[in-house]
Scaffold this motif. Structure first.
Motif, PDB file in Angstrom:
ATOM      1  N   UNK A 160      34.442  42.818 -94.140  1.00 14.42           N
ATOM      2  CA  UNK A 160      33.621  43.881 -94.703  1.00 14.42           C
ATOM      3  C   UNK A 160      32.780  44.479 -93.567  1.00 14.42           C
ATOM      4  N   UNK A 161      32.985  45.739 -93.311  1.00 19.14           N
ATOM      5  CA  UNK A 161      32.240  46.385 -92.227  1.00 19.14           C
ATOM      6  C   UNK A 161      30.769  46.539 -92.615  1.00 19.14           C
ATOM      7  N   UNK A 162      29.950  46.783 -91.626  1.00 18.72           N
ATOM      8  CA  UNK A 162      28.526  46.998 -91.884  1.00 18.72           C
ATOM      9  C   UNK A 162      28.364  48.178 -92.840  1.00 18.72           C
ATOM     10  N   UNK A 163      27.610  47.964 -93.872  1.00 19.48           N
ATOM     11  CA  UNK A 163      27.366  49.023 -94.842  1.00 19.48           C
ATOM     12  C   UNK A 163      28.479  49.231 -95.852  1.00 19.48           C
ATOM     13  N   UNK A 164      29.569  48.539 -95.673  1.00 17.76           N
ATOM     14  CA  UNK A 164      30.711  48.743 -96.566  1.00 17.76           C
ATOM     15  C   UNK A 164      30.500  48.060 -97.923  1.00 17.76           C
ATOM     16  N   UNK A 165      31.040  48.693 -98.934  1.00 10.44           N
ATOM     17  CA  UNK A 165      31.000  48.144-100.275  1.00 10.44           C
ATOM     18  C   UNK A 165      32.420  48.136-100.809  1.00 10.44           C
ATOM     19  N   UNK A 166      32.790  47.072-101.487  1.00  7.89           N
ATOM     20  CA  UNK A 166      34.167  46.979-101.962  1.00  7.89           C
ATOM     21  C   UNK A 166      34.206  46.352-103.346  1.00  7.89           C
ATOM     22  N   UNK A 167      35.132  46.859-104.159  1.00  8.92           N
ATOM     23  CA  UNK A 167      35.321  46.289-105.487  1.00  8.92           C
ATOM     24  C   UNK A 167      36.508  45.333-105.461  1.00  8.92           C
ATOM     25  N   UNK A 168      36.334  44.225-106.119  1.00  5.73           N
ATOM     26  CA  UNK A 168      37.395  43.227-106.200  1.00  5.73           C
ATOM     27  C   UNK A 168      37.671  42.950-107.672  1.00  5.73           C
ATOM     28  N   UNK A 169      38.924  43.191-108.048  1.00  8.67           N
ATOM     29  CA  UNK A 169      39.318  42.937-109.440  1.00  8.67           C
ATOM     30  C   UNK A 169      39.682  41.459-109.593  1.00  8.67           C
ATOM     31  N   UNK A 170      39.098  40.820-110.571  1.00 11.87           N
ATOM     32  CA  UNK A 170      39.395  39.409-110.830  1.00 11.87           C
ATOM     33  C   UNK A 170      40.181  39.297-112.137  1.00 11.87           C
TER      34      UNK A 170
END
Lengths: 217, 142
Positions: free
Chosen positions: A172-182
């Motif tokens: 995850x890069x600095x400032x990055x936001x990511x969605x993870x489907x579970x």
């Protein structure tokens, strides 16, 4: 599963830190030098291992973004090399812990199928508030008798332990936001509303072998 | 981080439950016997005239026997089906389904489903099926 008070979290941080400091003798000695020695003339350690450092900082996902910085601790038995520019840089880097936060949507199991399985999914949004890339974001889930995470989950590396399982996701890069489907499934036909907790932290490698299990809650 | 886990309200026609099937040791002629109790419930507001329970064979060399609670029994390929008596709205019924086998039985999860049919010969109504699994064991074979 859940987490205790701040004292426990701090203990966990230190415990994990101690375990995850498989940073190699170079880092250990460099850090020790930074903490224990004021001067010296020995040549600087090879910076390459230091650049691979990821200091584990467990972040309870309910915790505020301003996590307590983690400082590498060296043992007294460690050799005492000289303090160098590289060592100072390493120390500074380890103090500047990246901060991960996460939020999650609720999970609702759908209608049962022909084998009685009920499926459902929720989404975790993970954000790196730090200024550095997080190489191995690590999610840890407590095993329970109801919820089974299916193999479709987008983990770079997934491991099952006795009482918990782990999922390392892509950096995850600095400032990055990511969605993870579970994606989940259960053989349980129904049940009361339950609350599930998970933990997010940085691991030192994709194996995440040093991460302790979260407490039940 | 935390989240709530809940179950959507059931909207299908049926619910189904099945108990584990445990085979006995072989009898005098080498046959193992066992049974599973299957409970079905009509969740709908209308009577189901032909509730049909179907056991998937899953390759196990078992045959059904003495399904006395069925209005009609028949095979579909290797599957065994039982058409039960009509089920009123909200009604729940449990039937025992005996099986027997003449060979060693390895532990497995077997599947059973229930669906509504338009007649007693297995003309099922699409979208009405729901199923479950039950554990099959044969302790004397292990």
């Amino acid at each position: 599963m859940g987490y205790g008070g701040k004292a426990m979290n701090t203990k966990l941080r230190r415990g994990i830190l101690a375990a995850v400091i498989t940073l190699g003798a170079t880092l250990a000695t460099a850090t020790a030098a930074a903490g224990m020695s004021g001067s010296g003339t020995t040549a600087a350690p090879d910076p390459a291992p230091a650049e691979r450092i990821t200091v584990a900082e467990p972040v309870a996902l309910d915790a505020p973004a301003e996590a307590e910085p983690v400082v590498a601790e060296a043992t007294a038995e460690a050799p005492v090399p000289a303090r160098t520019e590289a060592a100072t840089e390493t120390e500074a880097r380890s103090k500047k812990a990246a901060v991960l936060t996460a939020t999650a949507t609720d999970l609702v199991y759908g209608q049962p199928g022909l084998t009685g399985l009920r499926k459902g999914s929720n989404v975790i949004t993970i954000t790196n508030h730090g200024t550095e890339r997080v190489e191995f974001p690590l999610l840890t889930f407590q095993v329970n008798e109801r919820d089974v995470l299916t193999q479709d989950v987008d983990c770079t590396f997934m491991a099952m332990r006795a009482t918990y399982f782990t999922c390392v996701i892509d950096p995850l890069a600095a400032g990055e936001s990511r969605e993870l489907l579970l994606p989940w499934q259960t053989v349980q036909p129904s049940g009361p509303v339950a609350k599930v907790r998970a933990r997010l932290e940085q691991a030192s490698d994709r194996e995440a072998r040093r991460s302790p299990a979260p407490r039940a809650g | 981080m935390s989240w709530k886990v809940s179950f959507a309200r059931l909207t299908g026609v049926f619910t189904i439950k099945a108990t584990p099937l445990v085979y006995s040791a072989p009898d005098q002629v080498g046959i193992r016997h066992g049974s599973t109790r299957v409970t079905i419930k009509n969740l709908s507001a209308e009577a189901v005239r032909y509730p049909t329970v179907t056991f998937q064979s899953n390759g196990a060399a078992a045959v059904f026997a003495d399904w006395s609670g069925c209005v009609q029994t028949f095979n579909v390929s290797w599957d065994a089906a039982c058409v039960e008596a009509p089920l009123a709205p909200g009604e729940e019924r449990t039937l025992e389904f005996p099986f027997q086998t003449d060979g060693p039985m390895t532990e497995n999860d077997a599947a059973v489903r229930v669906e509504a049919a338009t007649d007693a010969h297995g003309a099922v109504i699409p979208g009405t099926a729901v199923g479950t699994t039950y554990l099959v064991t044969s302790p004397s074979d292990n």
